[in-house]
Structures are given as C-alpha cells and as structure tokens.
Design a protein around this motif. Sequence first.
Motif, PDB file in Angstrom:
ATOM      1  N   LYS A 145     -29.537 -35.014   1.132  1.00 11.44           N
ATOM      2  CA  LYS A 145     -28.368 -34.614   0.352  1.00 11.44           C
ATOM      3  C   LYS A 145     -28.187 -33.097   0.365  1.00 11.44           C
ATOM      4  N   ASN A 146     -29.284 -32.369   0.132  1.00 10.58           N
ATOM      5  CA  ASN A 146     -29.172 -30.909   0.066  1.00 10.58           C
ATOM      6  C   ASN A 146     -28.738 -30.338   1.411  1.00 10.58           C
ATOM      7  N   ARG A 159     -24.144 -35.253 -11.234  1.00 12.09           N
ATOM      8  CA  ARG A 159     -24.284 -35.031  -9.791  1.00 12.09           C
ATOM      9  C   ARG A 159     -23.250 -35.801  -8.961  1.00 12.09           C
ATOM     10  N   ASN A 160     -23.103 -35.370  -7.730  1.00 10.52           N
ATOM     11  CA  ASN A 160     -22.248 -36.031  -6.725  1.00 10.52           C
ATOM     12  C   ASN A 160     -20.776 -36.061  -7.113  1.00 10.52           C
ATOM     13  N   ARG A 211     -24.297 -37.717   8.282  1.00  3.97           N
ATOM     14  CA  ARG A 211     -24.922 -38.837   7.555  1.00  3.97           C
ATOM     15  C   ARG A 211     -24.345 -40.106   8.142  1.00  3.97           C
ATOM     16  N   TYR A 244     -37.018 -40.583   0.907  1.00 10.46           N
ATOM     17  CA  TYR A 244     -37.205 -40.373  -0.536  1.00 10.46           C
ATOM     18  C   TYR A 244     -38.235 -41.350  -1.087  1.00 10.46           C
ATOM     19  N   GLY A 274     -27.309 -43.940   5.204  1.00  7.23           N
ATOM     20  CA  GLY A 274     -27.924 -42.829   4.452  1.00  7.23           C
ATOM     21  C   GLY A 274     -28.872 -41.980   5.274  1.00  7.23           C
ATOM     22  N   TYR A 299     -26.949 -31.791   3.681  1.00 11.43           N
ATOM     23  CA  TYR A 299     -25.522 -32.084   3.866  1.00 11.43           C
ATOM     24  C   TYR A 299     -24.662 -31.110   3.053  1.00 11.43           C
ATOM     25  N   LEU A 300     -25.028 -30.909   1.800  1.00 16.17           N
ATOM     26  CA  LEU A 300     -24.278 -29.977   0.943  1.00 16.17           C
ATOM     27  C   LEU A 300     -24.282 -28.570   1.552  1.00 16.17           C
ATOM     28  N   GLU A 324     -34.731 -33.210   2.517  1.00 12.04           N
ATOM     29  CA  GLU A 324     -33.753 -33.588   1.487  1.00 12.04           C
ATOM     30  C   GLU A 324     -32.377 -33.740   2.138  1.00 12.04           C
TER      31      GLU A 324
END
Length: 267
Positions: free
Chosen positions: A135-136, A101-102, A246, A208, A250, A138-139, A133
Amino acid sequence: MATGQAAGTREQVSIDSLVIRKCQNLDEMRACVALQKEVWNFSDLELVPLRMFVVAEKVGGQVIGAFAGNEMVGFALSIPGARGGRSYLHSHMLAVRKQYRNAGLGRRIKLLQRDDAIARGFELIEWTFDPLEIKNAYLNIEKLGTIARRYTVNQYGITTSPLQGSLPTDRLVAEWWLKSKRVEKLTRSGTNPGFIPLQSIQVPAQIYGWKSDPRTRQRAKEVQDRNRSEFLTAFASGLCILGYERDPRGNGKFLLGKWDENWLYKA
Ligand SMILES: CC(C)(COP(=O)(O)OP(=O)(O)OC[C@H]1O[C@@H](n2cnc3c(N)ncnc32)[C@H](O)[C@@H]1OP(=O)(O)O)[C@@H](O)C(=O)NCCC(=O)NCCS
C-alpha cells in the motif's frame, strides 16, 4: 464524499470535513505522540518523543495534523536535512488512524507538506519506506510521484513494531521532487509521465500475513532477501523505480526504468 473503512469493520468515516494544518501547541504535538503509539505500537523506548516533535517544528521541519474537531486522526513529521550544500526535508512519519484510511487522507497530508515546503523554498522531500508494504509503495510512487533509486539494509535494526514482523528494517528512499514535471503532472491530472519499464520486482499480497505470523515469517524473509538483492543490483546498474502496479488479487509490482533528469524541471 471520501470515506475510510475501519479494518475488519463496516464503519465508514468521512474525511471531507477534516482540517489539515500545522500543529500549533504542545497539546497537539502530544496528540501526535499518542497517535504514533496507536498506529505503530512501538515500545515507549522506540517512540519519537514529544521533544523531537517540538525540535522539528523549531528548526524548520514540519509537524502537520489532520483534525476531526478536536480529535487528531492523522499527522506527519519531517525534519530539515542537507546534502551537497542543498537543504531538503526528510519526512520521518506519516500516520492515519485506522478508521480514516484509504479515503485519500494520507495523500492530502502529503500535499500540504508539499505546499508548505515549496512556500519555504524546498525542492525535495525524502522519506524511507518498507519495500514490502504494498500500500505504501503504491501511495508513494503512483499517487504522489516519488521515485526511488537508493536502498538501505536494516536501517533501524529490528524494531518492536508488529507492523515490521521482526524482519530487518530494509528501506527504499523515496525522493519527492516537488516542482518536477513528473509531480506537477501527477498532482494536476492524476497521471504519471510514461516511461519504458525495463525490470519489475514483485511483492506477493500474502506478505502481510506471512510477516505477522511467526510460523510463516521465513517466507516473508525470503521475499525480502530476494528483492533486496534485485534492488541493489538494479540500482547499481542505473535503474530507478518509476512506477508501481497492483493486480486485482492485491499483489504489488515495482516497475523500474531509466530516470530522465529532464523530468526534474518544469516544461
Ligand atoms: C500509510 C498511511 C499513512 C496511508 O494513509 P491513507 O489515508 O490510507 O492513504 P490514502 O487513502 O491517501 O492512499 C492510500 C492508497 O493506497 C490504496 N491501498 C489501500 N490498501 C492497499 C493495498 N493493500 N495495496 C495497494 N494499495 C492499497 C488505497 O486504495 C489508496 O489508493 P486510492 O486513492 O487510489 O484508492 C496509513 O495507511 C497508515 O497510517 N499506515 C500505518 C503507518 C505507516 O505505514 N506509515 C507510512 C510509513 S512512515
């Protein structure tokens, strides 16, 4: 060299030599089911079964795998849908094994989904994602260029996946307009077209931890409730998610503005 880092370890894994392609046989689809189990840790009853991967591929969907030699380290599953007389793809799952990942693999799998979809005449891929989520989000918004203007409350009911932390499965619908100016620009130059942010909706980095611990889950639920109400009100007033930020600690922040239909068309 792009590398991924395993959570909690210093292990680095290169993704440069991975092969990303459509799955070609039952064994590869079985590997998708096994990776799904590993990533979400659903109960067997909630796993998308092998049959569904087979059907998806047969009816015009996509079963794409990322391979390190013979080992599957990521996959995406999508199925065809139709709305208002037009076909689109609904991407139901995207997974990358922790160690990989990442490092850009999730994005690369999505880009192959896009190429394949465009080659077969699709203009839109949609999927849903959990607005908690960071991260998701942002992606999806910043790295892929999706927009979101629909919100579903508790889409799948409460699931057995620890990723969900027993919270209602609220979802945003990501719309990926594959040939839009917005997505073309982003995939070409890595930048999003500018827009005027009219509202923001915050997700704290601690979400989280709060979700995963029954003693703090109520705090995660409060964020979900607050954001749900803000999203529903904003979407009803015609706003749309167009950006995501972000900060160094975080925390995540959805940025909402007016969707310009012109962005759907090439210059
Ligand atoms: C979602 C998932 C597929 C992404 O795969 P991935 O290979 O890690 O994705 P990428 O590396 O292409 O992109 C992730 C981006 O988010 C960033 N990111 C990582 N942790 C983050 C965090 N806590 N907050 C915000 N962004 C974060 C990464 O740095 C990367 O951005 P960058 O390229 O600018 O550095 C993977 O994390 C996964 O399998 N998760 C579990 C299953 C899941 O949630 N699937 C999606 C819903 S179906």
